[in-house]
Design an enzyme around this catalytic site. Structure first.
Site, PDB file in Angstrom:
ATOM      1  CB  SER A 248      45.832  22.387  37.753  1.00 39.59           C
ATOM      2  OG  SER A 248      45.109  23.339  38.530  1.00 39.59           O
ATOM      3  CE  LYS A 249      42.169  16.895  34.254  1.00 42.22           C
ATOM      4  NZ  LYS A 249      41.570  15.579  34.504  1.00 42.22           N
ATOM      5  NE  ARG A 250      43.948  25.847  41.591  1.00 45.86           N
ATOM      6  CZ  ARG A 250      45.154  25.302  41.614  1.00 45.86           C
ATOM      7  NH1 ARG A 250      45.278  24.004  41.322  1.00 45.86           N
ATOM      8  NH2 ARG A 250      46.223  26.002  41.901  1.00 45.86           N
ATOM      9  CG  HIS A 251      44.456  27.507  36.819  1.00 45.04           C
ATOM     10  ND1 HIS A 251      45.450  26.612  37.177  1.00 45.04           N
ATOM     11  CD2 HIS A 251      44.436  28.446  37.795  1.00 45.04           C
ATOM     12  CE1 HIS A 251      46.004  27.002  38.306  1.00 45.04           C
ATOM     13  NE2 HIS A 251      45.407  28.101  38.707  1.00 45.04           N
ATOM     14  N   GLY A 252      40.731  26.105  34.158  1.00 43.22           N
ATOM     15  CA  GLY A 252      39.972  26.142  32.911  1.00 43.22           C
ATOM     16  C   GLY A 252      40.480  25.133  31.921  1.00 43.22           C
TER      17      GLY A 252
END
Length: 478
Positions: A248-252
């Site tokens: 997801s976006k939190r992973h980059g």
């Protein structure tokens, strides 16, 4: 059927993204797997844009998907197909199912279904539609109500998906309700459109994410109702983040354009992505020709893969080292506007290009991304007067200025202007004065590059040329 030998029927794979954003890294891997299998078998790789959701569809997103695929080198056969443009064909099949008794018109108001669904959610129970119109006489239909068309799903028995990745997956038919295949306004639903398009395109193998596994059962029922061959399905696990959670976006960065802007080479990204769910022994580095030769569906794994950004960087570093200088510079020039590195022009002049090319051998061994290569070359493009950073300023004290001034005079009289000649001259100067080389070379680096860290300073000086080097030194000599 064996997937390691060429099937008797020509293989046709496809990639079918929805144009609601950029090309996601998971979508890129799906496209790569389909492209590789088509290449491996001598088949075709088709592209279909699933653009039926007009509210979310944007032309820019379509362009981004096409651009991302081209950058990765995943060229499709023929022209991209727009699913939206085929709505009349989808409706034709829906009415064919209706005429064959495999579908029916449903007049249950949408508001009533929404209320029943909300009630089921409140009671925390699974909601299925049990339309009374499945077996009701259409002659009793209410006037003035536009019906949807529902597929008459089998109620008894099982639907089996023989998946080349997941194995034999069995679905109980009692768990499926009657799927809407045509809305009341005559527009098709996803599962119908996909089946019709894949059939008409002659698709033989569908490789996609495991999140479509239930759709495969729905689609299998429609294939059989139409008397069409069911393609070979291969549902690959989704890509997870380093923490094991769904990417997801939190992973980059998620979109291909972001990886490109971070400075990854397409060959490296393909190499890394093919290892997320596919293996060939313990091999880690796969030249494209070997990927095509070795890729088969039997080696696709059932376990989710984790995105490892350190391994991706190491893979990219390998491809940077292995690339010819000219090829590396060509890749850099393609993405310079996206890299947006301060002081580095988005478009190089002929002189700048030649200087950059000359410095690349000194940059390649240390870089893991193109961004690092370009950052290393930034000193070539500095404009005078140079703006030294804090660490560089600290290196140029009164004593350093004396050395810089003395060296400037020596360099002006130097015969051969080369990295070796410059280094030999500085070593000679340092030894004659009883100084360590670093004591002289570090202020020299600061004066030339405006920084305390740079590629080999003598290489930089040789590439900048005598006049530019002396101009920079004399600025700092005071």
């Amino acid at each position: 059927m064996s997937t390691t030998s060429k099937p008797a029927k020509p293989v046709i794979t496809r990639f079918a993204p929805s144009p609601t954003g950029f090309l996601h890294i998971g979508g890129a891997r799906t496209a790569l797997f389909n492209w590789l299998y088509a290449q491996h078998t001598g088949g075709k790789f088709l592209l279909r844009i699933e653009d039926t959701d007009r509210a979310r569809h944007t032309p820019d997103a379509v362009d981004a998907i096409l651009d991302g695929l081209k950058w990765l080198g995943l060229q499709w056969d023929g022209e991209p197909i727009s699913q939206f443009s085929r709505a009349a064909r989808h409706a034709e099949v829906a009415h064919a199912l209706l005429a064959a008794g495999q579908a029916y018109r449903c007049y249950v108001p949408a508001e009533e279904l929404a209320a029943e669904r909300a009630k089921a959610e409140a009671e925390k129970r699974f909601f299925t539609v049990a339309s009374p119109w499945r077996d009701r006489d259409p002659a009793t239909a209410p006037a003035g109500v536009a019906p949807v068309i529902r597929f008459k799903a089998p109620r008894d028995g099982e639907t089996v998906v023989e998946d080349v990745v997941q194995g034999r997956v069995v679905f109980q038919n009692k768990d499926f309700d009657d799927l809407v295949i045509l809305r009341s306004d005559g527009t098709p639903i996803y599962n119908l459109a996909v089946v019709v398009d894949d059939h008409d395109m002659g698709v033989t193998h569908i490789i996609r994410g495991v999140d479509h596994l239930t759709n495969a059962a729905r689609q299998t029922q429609i294939y059989r109702a139409m008397g069409w061959d069911v393609p070979v399905f291969g549902h690959v696990p989704l890509i997870h983040g380093p923490d094991g959670q769904k990417l997801s976006k939190r992973h980059g960065a998620l979109g291909i354009e972001a990886y490109r802007a971070m400075g990854y080479l397409p060959a490296a990204l393909n190499n890394y992505l093919v290892r997320l769910g596919w293996s060939h022994g313990d091999d880690e580095i796969f030249p494209l020709a070997k990927m095509i030769e070795w890729f088969d569906l039997n080696s696709l794994g059932k376990s989710a893969s984790r995105m490892d950004f350190l391994k991706l960087a190491d893979t990219n570093a390998h491809y940077i080292r292995e690339a010819t200088d000219a090829t590396l510079l060509a890749n850099i020039e393609r993405v310079l506007p996206e890299l947006g590195i301060s002081g580095v022009p988005a478009n190089l002049t002929a002189t700048q290009r030649a200087q950059f090319l000359a410095l690349i051998p000194d940059l390649k061994p240390r870089a893991k991304t193109l961004r690092e290569v370009v950052t290393g070359a930034a000193a070539l493009f500095l404009e005078r007067p140079l703006q030294l950073d804090v660490k560089a300023l600290a290196l140029i004290d009164a004593e350093a200025r004396v050395h810089i001034k003395a060296l400037s005079g020596r360099f002006r009289a130097l015969g051969a202007w080369s990295a070796k000649a410059l280094e030999d001259d500085v070593r000679s100067y340092a030894e004659a004065g009883g100084h360590k080389l670093g004591k002289i070379a570090q202020p020299l680096r600061a004066a030339i590059t405006a920084a305390s860290v740079s590629p080999p300073v003598f290489s930089l000086m040789a590439i900048l040329g005598r006049e530019e080097t002396l101009a920079r030194l004399e600025e700092q000599a005071g």
